[in-house]
Motif scaffolding. Structure first.
Motif, PDB file in Angstrom:
ATOM      1  N   GLN A  52     -10.162  -2.534   8.283  1.00  0.00           N
ATOM      2  CA  GLN A  52      -9.811  -3.397   7.108  1.00  0.00           C
ATOM      3  C   GLN A  52     -10.568  -2.513   5.863  1.00  0.00           C
ATOM      4  O   GLN A  52     -10.176  -2.708   4.945  1.00  0.00           O
ATOM      5  N   HIS A  53     -11.729  -1.988   6.349  1.00  0.00           N
ATOM      6  CA  HIS A  53     -12.510  -1.238   5.261  1.00  0.00           C
ATOM      7  C   HIS A  53     -11.788   0.009   4.854  1.00  0.00           C
ATOM      8  O   HIS A  53     -11.553   0.385   3.685  1.00  0.00           O
ATOM      9  N   VAL A  54     -11.224   0.982   5.748  1.00  0.00           N
ATOM     10  CA  VAL A  54     -10.741   2.026   5.387  1.00  0.00           C
ATOM     11  C   VAL A  54      -9.272   1.819   4.636  1.00  0.00           C
ATOM     12  O   VAL A  54      -9.155   2.691   3.814  1.00  0.00           O
ATOM     13  N   ALA A  55      -8.718   0.722   4.989  1.00  0.00           N
ATOM     14  CA  ALA A  55      -7.427   0.447   4.086  1.00  0.00           C
ATOM     15  C   ALA A  55      -7.582   0.486   2.550  1.00  0.00           C
ATOM     16  O   ALA A  55      -6.737   0.317   1.987  1.00  0.00           O
ATOM     17  N   SER A  94     -17.886  -9.547  -4.856  1.00  0.00           N
ATOM     18  CA  SER A  94     -17.439  -8.700  -5.823  1.00  0.00           C
ATOM     19  C   SER A  94     -17.560  -7.151  -5.688  1.00  0.00           C
ATOM     20  O   SER A  94     -16.832  -6.581  -6.378  1.00  0.00           O
ATOM     21  N   ARG A  95     -18.238  -6.825  -4.874  1.00  0.00           N
ATOM     22  CA  ARG A  95     -18.730  -5.528  -4.646  1.00  0.00           C
ATOM     23  C   ARG A  95     -18.095  -4.920  -3.136  1.00  0.00           C
ATOM     24  O   ARG A  95     -18.242  -3.960  -2.806  1.00  0.00           O
ATOM     25  N   GLN A  96     -17.320  -5.893  -2.539  1.00  0.00           N
ATOM     26  CA  GLN A  96     -16.792  -5.582  -1.394  1.00  0.00           C
ATOM     27  C   GLN A  96     -15.536  -4.612  -1.500  1.00  0.00           C
ATOM     28  O   GLN A  96     -14.635  -4.931  -2.323  1.00  0.00           O
ATOM     29  N   VAL A  97     -15.453  -3.599  -0.653  1.00  0.00           N
ATOM     30  CA  VAL A  97     -14.350  -2.596  -0.599  1.00  0.00           C
ATOM     31  C   VAL A  97     -13.641  -2.791   0.729  1.00  0.00           C
ATOM     32  O   VAL A  97     -14.216  -3.037   1.844  1.00  0.00           O
ATOM     33  N   GLY A  98     -12.323  -3.013   0.795  1.00  0.00           N
ATOM     34  CA  GLY A  98     -11.502  -3.406   1.930  1.00  0.00           C
ATOM     35  C   GLY A  98     -10.417  -4.124   1.567  1.00  0.00           C
ATOM     36  O   GLY A  98     -10.053  -4.560   0.800  1.00  0.00           O
ATOM     37  N   GLN A  99      -9.649  -4.433   2.744  1.00  0.00           N
ATOM     38  CA  GLN A  99      -8.464  -5.199   2.746  1.00  0.00           C
ATOM     39  C   GLN A  99      -8.471  -6.645   1.982  1.00  0.00           C
ATOM     40  O   GLN A  99      -7.938  -7.080   1.559  1.00  0.00           O
ATOM     41  N   THR A 114      -9.316  -2.608  -3.260  1.00  0.00           N
ATOM     42  CA  THR A 114      -8.884  -1.506  -2.878  1.00  0.00           C
ATOM     43  C   THR A 114      -9.189  -0.417  -4.121  1.00  0.00           C
ATOM     44  O   THR A 114      -8.965  -0.599  -5.289  1.00  0.00           O
ATOM     45  N   VAL A 115      -9.746   0.843  -3.619  1.00  0.00           N
ATOM     46  CA  VAL A 115     -10.485   1.459  -4.682  1.00  0.00           C
ATOM     47  C   VAL A 115      -9.920   2.926  -4.387  1.00  0.00           C
ATOM     48  O   VAL A 115      -9.503   3.273  -3.354  1.00  0.00           O
ATOM     49  N   ALA A 116      -9.754   3.862  -5.337  1.00  0.00           N
ATOM     50  CA  ALA A 116      -9.196   5.393  -5.016  1.00  0.00           C
ATOM     51  C   ALA A 116     -10.350   6.271  -6.122  1.00  0.00           C
ATOM     52  O   ALA A 116      -9.423   6.848  -6.975  1.00  0.00           O
ATOM     53  N   PRO A 117     -11.520   6.118  -5.944  1.00  0.00           N
ATOM     54  CA  PRO A 117     -12.479   6.875  -6.852  1.00  0.00           C
ATOM     55  C   PRO A 117     -12.212   8.402  -6.520  1.00  0.00           C
ATOM     56  O   PRO A 117     -11.602   8.704  -5.402  1.00  0.00           O
ATOM     57  N   THR A 132       0.929  -1.174   0.027  1.00  0.00           N
ATOM     58  CA  THR A 132       0.244   0.284  -0.036  1.00  0.00           C
ATOM     59  C   THR A 132       0.896   1.168  -0.063  1.00  0.00           C
ATOM     60  O   THR A 132       0.423   2.394  -0.211  1.00  0.00           O
ATOM     61  N   ALA A 133       1.954   1.083   0.259  1.00  0.00           N
ATOM     62  CA  ALA A 133       3.055   2.144   0.138  1.00  0.00           C
ATOM     63  C   ALA A 133       4.468   1.658  -0.211  1.00  0.00           C
ATOM     64  O   ALA A 133       4.717   0.618   0.264  1.00  0.00           O
ATOM     65  N   LEU A 134       5.133   2.463  -1.182  1.00  0.00           N
ATOM     66  CA  LEU A 134       6.578   2.280  -1.535  1.00  0.00           C
ATOM     67  C   LEU A 134       7.482   3.359  -1.448  1.00  0.00           C
ATOM     68  O   LEU A 134       7.070   4.504  -1.524  1.00  0.00           O
TER      69      LEU A 134
END
Length: 336
Positions: free
Chosen positions: A285-288, A260-265, A269-272, A126-128
């Motif tokens: 886990q959802h916020v991630a 297939s509709r679940q957002v989370g760890q 992972t989404v960034a709309p 999630t970060a590099l």
């Protein structure tokens, strides 16, 4: 691979039907950051039967070099064919770092390459960043259900490798004037060495909505929606905004929405550009899976809900009153 000779950051541009998937283009932005830290070139790797669109996109999103391998045997992904190509490229050009999207194919390819090259692979980063003192990439990923973040180094072998989920990072700005060096390699994989063959593609479910990782607006619901039928009001809002519907793990566990509709760890992972969190408490886990969204709008009866800590706009109230009112107002503006 040798520490002394290895160089450059590689990004695998996964394609489907000749079109590049978003995750590869997203990783070019992260690849650029690593390349600057390592003082090396950013390279894209494109494999397929038709590669023109992917090569064009890789150039527009900033690649300095693009390695291209084209052939009929690469029309569809297979671990044998793509793995063979990637390993031959690695032997010839000796990369320092490889980034791969954490799709079904990417996870398969990444692990095959890592095992064959006897190097490490960090999954779901999630970060590099780069530790400039050692030249090691710092791969950061959630651990223990998202309660902690682990920083992992590959200090003893090269190439350094990691996978990142689609939507974990935003695409970089396009650079239409970029003129990458395109290197075409003739690498053939004999048919008898390809042990699997794609016969057909089937939909996993009757899900015709926009994919979560492709949507610019997502309207998600959680336990506070109380039933699967109540997700209809979220669908109405999503339709008005030309977005799609997501959900938390609680909604999936309750049988209200498909996985297939679940957002989370443990989902996507989404960034709309805009993310609505409706009746979602805000578990770690959802916020991630959505914290990188452009604007987060949270609606919850509980003013102490953790989701408000990451939201840009916090609405304390009844989702069953607020969403219909919002839909009514948006429709009136469209008609006006």
């Amino acid at each position: 691979m040798s520490f002394e000779t290895c160089k450059d950051v590689w990004v695998f541009i996964e394609c489907f039907n000749g079109q590049p998937k978003s995750v590869g283009l997203e990783l070019l932005g992260q690849g650029r950051k690593l390349a600057l830290g390592l003082k090396q070139k950013l390279c894209a790797v494109v494999i397929g039967k038709e590669t023109e669109e992917a090569v064009k996109a890789a150039g527009e999103y900033g690649a300095d070099k693009i390695y291209v391998v084209q052939g009929d045997e690469y029309e569809h992904y297979s671990a044998d064919a793509y793995g063979h190509v990637f390993l031959e490229l690695c032997k010839k050009y000796d990369p320092n770092t490889i980034l791969v999207g954490a799709t079904a194919n990417g996870r398969d390819l990444g692990s095959k390459i890592a095992v064959s090259l006897r190097t490490g692979l960090t999954a779901d980063c999630t970060a590099l960043s780069v530790d400039e003192a050692t030249g090691n990439v710092v791969w950061e990923r959630p651990a223990f259900g998202g309660n902690l973040y682990a920083q992992i180094l590959c200090s003893e072998t090269r190439p350094q490798m990691g996978t990142c989920r689609p939507g974990a990072f935003k695409k970089p700005e396009k650079t239409p004037d970029n003129r990458p060096v395109v290197i075409e390699e003739e690498i053939k994989t004999p048919e008898h060495e390809i042990r699997t063959k794609v016969i057909d593609f089937l939909n996993a479910c009757e899900d015709t909505d926009l994919r979560l990782d492709e949507a610019e607006i997502i309207v998600s619901g959680g336990r506070g929606m109380k039933s699967g039928e109540n997700f209809a009001i979220l669908k109405e809002l999503a339709d008005v905004l030309c977005g799609t519907v997501g959900c938390s793990r609680a909604a999936v566990d309750a049988g209200w929405m498909p996985q297939s509709r679940q957002v989370g760890q443990t989902g996507s992972t989404v960034a709309p550009k805009i993310y609505f969190a409706c009746g979602i408490s805000g578990a770690v886990q959802h916020v991630a899976g959505m914290s990188e969204s452009g604007t987060i709008i949270a609606i919850n009866k509980d003013e102490t809900a953790p989701i408000f800590e990451v939201a840009d706009y916090c609405i304390v109230g009844d989702v069953f009153e607020i969403i219909p009112a919002l839909v009514k107002e948006l429709k009136a503006k469209k008609q006006g």
